[in-house]
Scaffold this active site. Structure first.
Site, PDB file in Angstrom:
ATOM      1  N   CYS A   8       0.873  -1.182   0.000  1.00 29.81           N
ATOM      2  CA  CYS A   8       0.000   0.000   0.000  1.00 29.81           C
ATOM      3  C   CYS A   8       0.909   1.231   0.000  1.00 29.81           C
ATOM      4  O   CYS A   8       2.067   1.157  -0.424  1.00 29.81           O
ATOM      5  CB  CYS A   8      -0.961  -0.012   1.188  1.00 29.81           C
ATOM      6  N   ASN A  11       2.284   1.449   4.409  1.00 29.42           N
ATOM      7  CA  ASN A  11       2.573   0.183   5.107  1.00 29.42           C
ATOM      8  C   ASN A  11       2.255   0.259   6.607  1.00 29.42           C
ATOM      9  O   ASN A  11       2.897  -0.376   7.424  1.00 29.42           O
ATOM     10  CB  ASN A  11       4.026  -0.267   4.896  1.00 29.42           C
ATOM     11  N   CYS A  13      -1.472   0.753   7.362  1.00 30.11           N
ATOM     12  CA  CYS A  13      -2.915   0.450   7.451  1.00 30.11           C
ATOM     13  C   CYS A  13      -3.286  -0.783   6.626  1.00 30.11           C
ATOM     14  O   CYS A  13      -3.505  -1.865   7.166  1.00 30.11           O
ATOM     15  CB  CYS A  13      -3.756   1.646   6.993  1.00 30.11           C
ATOM     16  N   ARG A  14      -3.361  -0.638   5.299  1.00 29.15           N
ATOM     17  CA  ARG A  14      -3.948  -1.700   4.472  1.00 29.15           C
ATOM     18  C   ARG A  14      -3.037  -2.919   4.288  1.00 29.15           C
ATOM     19  O   ARG A  14      -3.468  -4.056   4.488  1.00 29.15           O
ATOM     20  CB  ARG A  14      -4.328  -1.130   3.100  1.00 29.15           C
ATOM     21  N   SER A  15      -1.781  -2.696   3.862  1.00 28.49           N
ATOM     22  CA  SER A  15      -0.963  -3.884   3.549  1.00 28.49           C
ATOM     23  C   SER A  15      -0.556  -4.682   4.796  1.00 28.49           C
ATOM     24  O   SER A  15      -0.530  -5.918   4.728  1.00 28.49           O
ATOM     25  CB  SER A  15       0.251  -3.526   2.677  1.00 28.49           C
ATOM     26  N   ASP A 125      -8.094   3.921   0.792  1.00 30.40           N
ATOM     27  CA  ASP A 125      -7.176   4.400   1.832  1.00 30.40           C
ATOM     28  C   ASP A 125      -7.989   4.861   3.044  1.00 30.40           C
ATOM     29  O   ASP A 125      -8.761   5.806   2.936  1.00 30.40           O
ATOM     30  CB  ASP A 125      -6.367   5.572   1.243  1.00 30.40           C
TER      31      ASP A 125
HETATM   32  P1  4NP Z   1      -1.790   2.806   4.059  1.00 31.30           P
HETATM   33  O1  4NP Z   1      -2.457   4.135   4.625  1.00 31.30           O
HETATM   34  O2  4NP Z   1      -1.234   3.122   2.705  1.00 31.30           O
HETATM   35  O3  4NP Z   1      -2.945   1.856   3.989  1.00 31.30           O
HETATM   36  O4  4NP Z   1      -0.747   2.398   5.070  1.00 31.30           O
HETATM   37  C1  4NP Z   1      -1.798   5.365   4.694  1.00 31.30           C
HETATM   38  C2  4NP Z   1      -0.901   5.608   5.709  1.00 31.30           C
HETATM   39  C3  4NP Z   1      -0.267   6.831   5.802  1.00 31.30           C
HETATM   40  C4  4NP Z   1      -0.533   7.813   4.861  1.00 31.30           C
HETATM   41  C5  4NP Z   1      -1.427   7.572   3.833  1.00 31.30           C
HETATM   42  C6  4NP Z   1      -2.052   6.332   3.751  1.00 31.30           C
HETATM   43  N1  4NP Z   1       0.101   9.077   4.962  1.00 31.30           N
HETATM   44  O5  4NP Z   1      -0.215   9.967   4.152  1.00 31.30           O
HETATM   45  O6  4NP Z   1       0.936   9.264   5.873  1.00 31.30           O
END
Ligand code: 4NP
Length: 159
Positions: A8, A11, A13-15, A125
């Site tokens: 993602c 790294n 939340c989703r992955s 997201d």
């Molecule tokens: P992820 O979510 O891609 O599912 O881990 C996010 C985590 C952090 C951010 C964006 C999405 N960020 O902008 O910091």
């Protein structure tokens, strides 16, 4: 050993959620020693950080502990190590294509390509949304994990 990398943006939340959910599916199928799973982000914002607290608590409600995971960034070397590199959304799939070596043999695609119950093609997201977003992320990931496991099993059973 079949190797799977979920990817993602951050790294956190989703992955990492996909990593722990898919690992649980592998345990249930007694395939933990046959399939290796990791996760990574296309950006370096959260390298070394634990999963987002909201992702951890949504997973904990389904009996999954993800507190030991730490963020890392995907690199071009991952294409030589993993059989499946599965992105949570198109933006990250494009980011991965940008670093993919020309001779890569890895299957590169969208994780939700393996989903059946849901018709969505991207895991949204959840970072800037409410806690409900994390539950929906889990539902999508559970669905796609079942399909991915079937696909891997088919390959393992093939002569
Ligand atoms: P992820 O979510 O891609 O599912 O881990 C996010 C985590 C952090 C951010 C964006 C999405 N960020 O902008 O910091």
């Amino acid at each position: 050993m079949v190797k799977v990398l979920f990817v993602c943006l951050g790294n956190i939340c989703r992955s990492p959620t996909a990593e722990v959910v898919f690992k649980r599916k592998l345990e249930e199928a007694k395939l933990s020693n046959t399939v290796h799973v990791e996760s990574a982000g296309t950006h370096a914002y959260h390298v070394g950080a634990p999963p987002d607290r909201r992702a951890q608590s949504a997973a904990a409600q389904r009996g999954i502990d993800m507190s030991a995971l730490r963020g890392r960034q995907a690199t071009r070397h991952d294409f030589g190590k993993f059989d499946y590199i599965l992105a949570m959304d198109r933006e990250n799939l494009e980011n991965l294509k940008d670093i993919c070596p020309r001779d890569s043999q890895a299957t590169l695609g969208l994780f939700l390509g393996y989903a059946n119950a849901f018709t969505e093609t991207e895991v949204p997201d959840p970072y800037y949304g409410g806690p409900g977003g994390f539950d929906h992320v889990l539902d999508l990931i559970e669905d796609a994990s079942i399909g991915l496991l079937k696909d891997i099993k088919k390959g393992l059973d093939a002569p």
